[in-house]
Structures are given as structure tokens and as C-alpha cells.
Design an enzyme around this catalytic site. Structure first.
Site, short mmCIF file in Angstrom:
data_model
loop_
_atom_site.label_atom_id
_atom_site.label_comp_id
_atom_site.label_asym_id
_atom_site.label_seq_id
_atom_site.Cartn_x
_atom_site.Cartn_y
_atom_site.Cartn_z
N TYR A 53 67.49 -22.24 -29.64
CA TYR A 53 66.99 -21.04 -30.34
C TYR A 53 66.29 -20.02 -29.44
O TYR A 53 66.54 -18.82 -29.54
CB TYR A 53 66.13 -21.44 -31.56
CG TYR A 53 67.01 -21.81 -32.73
CD1 TYR A 53 67.37 -20.86 -33.67
CD2 TYR A 53 67.53 -23.09 -32.85
CE1 TYR A 53 68.22 -21.18 -34.72
CE2 TYR A 53 68.38 -23.43 -33.89
CZ TYR A 53 68.73 -22.47 -34.83
OH TYR A 53 69.58 -22.79 -35.85
N GLU A 77 67.49 -27.82 -40.08
CA GLU A 77 68.47 -28.58 -39.29
C GLU A 77 67.92 -29.94 -38.87
O GLU A 77 68.64 -30.94 -38.86
CB GLU A 77 68.93 -27.75 -38.08
CG GLU A 77 69.94 -26.69 -38.52
CD GLU A 77 70.08 -25.50 -37.58
OE1 GLU A 77 69.72 -25.61 -36.39
OE2 GLU A 77 70.56 -24.44 -38.03
#
Ligand code: FAD
Ligand code: HEM
Length: 410
Positions: A99, A141
Site C-alpha cells: 500500500y 484484507e
């Protein structure tokens, strides 16, 4: 889930700049991918290069970041969309450590495209907003990773499977039966879910990851996937992974896959009639649903309608015809776009041409059913439009894209 709270000034900056970024969306995102893949070529093992070339993935990621930014002070409104993307990310192996890389390059691209208009204040505000959005994805997630790894027969990341059977289902579709190489058990899945295959192809610099829906029922000792061979045409190159599977993979070979994922699943807590509509290879999740309905909800009213070009393309016809003939409440209809002379003689289809609303209304009692559909995008658009015209409420319409999620507007 708790999310970091942004101050009101940051929120104001984000909301007022969303339209500017959206306007420069394609330029920012193509610059973003260019820079990210230059600095992190290892990510080319994860991303689909063909989607990149076609610009589909650029749009999907960018649109979601802007949509999320628009709702930055009420992120719970985007949770359903986050969940669907998170399933895909989990299936591909996108991890928390990826990310910051995406965030850093998104900001670099914004600065690069907007130039002086992107002040430090704007860039800092977007940095904070991205952090908040990324945290939502990462935590959803993480839960999915934990669930996939800890459920009975589950696993983390890619696991090796042996291809025990390779079965030709039609001129273009071939099934692969997969059993774990480690001899361990196999996790259950919900009909409609998919796995990701990692194709390691000779002379290719990167791995290629693709999703395939599980085409048989849960609870067997194997997973079955059924893959359509994507032939090239003129200047268009043939599909990479489907051709690899059709031509280079044989029984006894090993294939790496991730655990089942996806939120396009059969709602078995309902007892309303079900209508399954598929076009071409979009039939794979439908067969899993149909077979599950036949065994687990034998009294439920089910109509399966499949559209194919003709019998040479049509897979699983005998399997479906046998199952539906064994159950009074299962109905099966076939529509062929261009029936062959043999099809015309055998009358092995009920409609020539495409599935349309008048025909659906003639074979279904009414619109009071749960509708599931999957197939090529034009087919999906036609089904969506027909069901909307028939006033089927959104919550009873379920669909899966066999590629990045797009629009169903005609
Ligand atoms: C949730 C999900 C479930 C799926 N389930 C199934 C399933 O059950 N069965 C199945 O067969 N597929 C399924 N798919 C689709 C599958 O993941 C692959 O996308 C498909 O097999 C094509 O992959 P490929 O590598 O062969 O083609 P790619 O190499 O990815 O190419 C995709 C298509 O683009 C064309 N193409 C390539 N280059 C270009 C270019 N430069 N310009 C224009 N066109 C180009 C190719 O000919 C091909 O038709 C599913 C996808 C998703 C997202
Ligand atoms: C907040 C940040 C992110 C957002 C909003 C986002 C959004 C999306 C969306 C909307 C899709 C398309 C899903 C679909 O329709 O199937 C997608 C797919 C994908 N995402 Fe993300 N994503 C983010 C972060 C990441 C990160 C960090 C990675 C890994 C480096 C990543 C890798 C991928 C890949 C590989 C796909 C599949 C696309 C393909 O076929 O190539 N994403 N993402």
C-alpha cells in the site's frame, strides 16, 4: 472497524480537489503506473499486463480512490465496494506492505500531472486521505487472509496442486481437475467463488495471474476450473494464460493457486425461485450453483438459461441436461446465436438469437426470483437492462465480471 479521523480542513481540501483529480484521472493514473512499474518492476508479477494495456485497470483503481475520497468522512458507505475489491486483492496476494508503494506513486503522479497547482497542502491532504483509505483495505484484507488460512483445508498464499484430469468440454472450453500436491484436505467454498492461478511460463519475464471460477460443487476431493481458450484475431494477440493452460499444461503437471475468494455467491438462506443466466464461459459459476441447488435445496424452483454461439462452443450440455432431467423443479433452456445445421436438425436449443426480455417472460412465471448472471460484457449489459425493464429490484440481481468490474449501463 475504527478509522483515523481527518481534521475538517483536510476533508475540505480533499472534497474540493476530487473533481480536479477525476478530470485528470487518466493522465494521473497512467503516469502512476509508469512510475510505479519503473521503480518496482516486481509488481509486474502481480498486475495483469493486458488489462494495463487496455487501460481497464487504470480506471478501476483510480475511480475507486476518487469515490473513496468523496466519502472520506463517511467511509462506511464504500464498505461493500471495498469488500469486493478486497476479495480480488486477497486472491492475488496484495499485502499491507504494497500500500505505501501505491500511495507514494499516486502522490508523485498527482504532482507530476498537476504541477504547481498541486501545492504542498493539497499533496499532504491526499497523503493523509490515502492513508485512511488504505487502512480500511488493509484491515478488511487481513481478516480475509486469516479466514482463508485458518479454515479447515485452508491455506495462505499460493499452494501447489496436481492436475489429475484435463477434460475437453467443447471446441473452446477445457476443464482442469486439481488436487493438493501435499495430499492435505481442501477447503470448502461457496458456489460462485473463484481461485487465482499463477502461470509460470517459459521465456516470460513475469508470472501471470488470472482468476477462474470453480465450476463444480464444494465438498469434492478436487477443485474443477473450466477455461475458455482466447484465440488471437488479426493484430490481437491470443490470451496468455488460457492458451498456456490449453496447450502447455498436461495431466500430472503442477499448478499454483490461491484459496477460493469472491462475493458473487449463491444465497442458500433464501428459498425464492432462482434464475441463472449465462453467456459463453460465464456458465462456470452457474454450474456450481445449479449442482449445489440440486443437492442442497432440492425443492427450490430453479431455471437455468444458457446462451452459446452453437453446440460446438457449448460446454457441459449433457451434464446439465442430466441433472435438470432428474429434478422436476429444475428447468433448463438454451439459446444459440448461430445454430449449426446439426443443431437445427437435433433441435437441441429453444431459442435462436440472443436472450431477450420477451423470451425470458415467456419461459419464467414472473420476475419474483433471485437472478444471477455472468458472461461477456455485452451479454451482461443486455441481461441487466432486461431485468431492470422487468422491474426486478437491485437486491435480487447478482452478477460477476470475468475481468475488472465495469459499468453495465448500455
Ligand atoms: C472472477 C473471475 C472469474 C473468471 N472465471 C473464468 C472461468 O471460469 N473461465 C474462464 O475461461 N475465464 C474466467 N475468467 C477470465 C480469466 O481470468 C482470464 O481473463 C481469461 O482466461 C483470459 O486470460 P488470458 O491470459 O488467456 O488472456 P489475456 O492475455 O489476459 O488477454 C485477455 C483478452 O484480451 C485479448 N488481447 C490481448 N492483447 C490485446 C490487445 N493488445 N488489445 C486487445 N485485446 C487484446 C486476448 O486475445 C484475450 O481475449 C474469470 C475472470 C474473473 C475476474
Ligand atoms: C487504496 C488503494 C487501492 C485501491 C482503491 C484499489 C482498487 C482496485 C480496484 C477497484 C480493482 C479492480 C477490482 C475488480 O473490479 O476486479 C483493483 C484490482 C487490483 N489491484 Fe488494487 N487497489 C488499491 C491498492 C492496491 C495495491 C496496494 C496493490 C498491489 C500492489 C493492488 C493491486 C491490484 C491488482 C493486481 C488488481 C487486479 C487487477 C489486474 O487484473 O491487474 N491494488 N484494485
Amino acid at each position: 472497524m475504527t478509522t483515523k479521523v481527518l481534521d475538517s480542513k483536510t476533508i475540505d481540501i480533499i472534497k474540493s480537489t476530487v473533481p480536479v483529480l477525476a478530470e485528470h484521472g487518466p493522465a494521473i493514473t497512467s503516469r502512476f503506473y509508469q512510475m510505479m512499474f519503473t521503480n518496482h518492476p516486481e509488481l509486474l508479477h502481480i498486475f495483469n499486463h493486458v488489462n494495463q494495456k487496455q487501460g481497464k485497470q487504470q480506471q478501476a483503481l483510480a475511480n475507486t480512490v476518487y469515490a473513496a475520497a468523496q466519502y472520506i468522512d463517511q467511509l462506511e458507505t464504500i464498505f461493500p465496494a471495498v469488500k469486493q475489491i478486497a476479495h480480488k486483492h486477497r486472491s492475488l496476494g496484495v499485502k499491507a506492505e504494497h500500500y505505501p508503494i501505491v500511495g507514494e506513486h499516486l502522490l508523485l503522479a498527482i504532482k507530476d500531472v498537476l504541477g504547481d497547482a498541486a501545492t504542498d497542502e493539497i499533496i499532504n491532504a491526499w497523503g493523509e486521505a490515502y492513508g485512511v483509505i488504505a487502512d480500511v483495505f488493509i484491515s478488511v484484507e487481513q481478516e480475509m487472509y486469516n479466514e482463508a488460512a485458518t479454515k479447515p483445508g485452508g491455506w495462505e498464499g499460493f499452494r501447489e496442486f496436481i492436475i489429475t484430469n484435463k477434460v475437453k468440454e467443447s471446441d473452446v472450453i477445457t476443464s482442469f481437475y486439481l488436487k493438493p500436491k501435499d495430499g492435505g484436505s481442501l477447503s470448502n467454498f461457496q458456489p460462485g467463488q473463484y481461485i487465482t492461478v499463477k502461470a509460470i511460463i517459459d521465456r516470460e519475464a513475469y508470472t501471470h495471474l488470472r482468476q477462474y471460477s470453480l465450476s463444480d460443487v464444494p465438498g469434492e476431493e478436487y477443485y474443477r476450473i473450466s477455461v475458455k481458450r482466447e484465440d488471437g484475431k488479426g493484430d490481437i494477440p491470443a490470451g496468455i494464460v488460457s492458451n498456456f493452460l490449453h496447450h502447455q499444461v498436461s495431466e500430472g503437471d503442477t499448478l499454483e493457486i490461491t484459496a477460493p475468494a469472491g462475493d458473487f455467491v449463491l444465497q442458500t438462506h433464501e428459498n425464492r425461485p432462482v434464475v441463472l443466466l449465462s453467456g459463453g464461459v460465464g456458465q462456470t459459476p452457474m454450474i456450481s450453483m445449479l449442482k449445489t441447488l440440486a443437492s442442497q435445496q432440492p425443492t427450490r424452483d430453479v431455471t437455468y438459461v444458457h446462451a452459446a454461439i452453437n453446440s460446438t462452443y457449448h460446454a457441459f450440455h449433457e451434464e446439465i441436461a442430466r441433472i435438470t432431467s432428474e429434478h422436476e423443479n429444475l428447468n433448463y433452456f438454451v439459446s444459440y446465436e448461430s445454430p449449426t445445421a446439426e443443431d437445427q436438425q437435433a433441435k437441441n436449443y429453444q431459442k435462436e438469437g440472443h436472450i431477450d426480455l420477451p423470451w425470458l417472460q415467456s419461459i419464467l412465471k414472473n420476475n419474483k426470483a433471485d437472478f444471477y448472471f455472468c458472461g461477456p460484457v455485452p451479454f451482461m449489459k443486455a441481461m441487466n437492462q432486461a431485468l431492470k425493464e422487468w422491474n426486478v429490484p437491485d437486491e435480487r440481481i447478482h452478477f460477476e465480471f470475468f475481468g475488472p468490474k465495469g459499468s453495465l449501463e448500455v
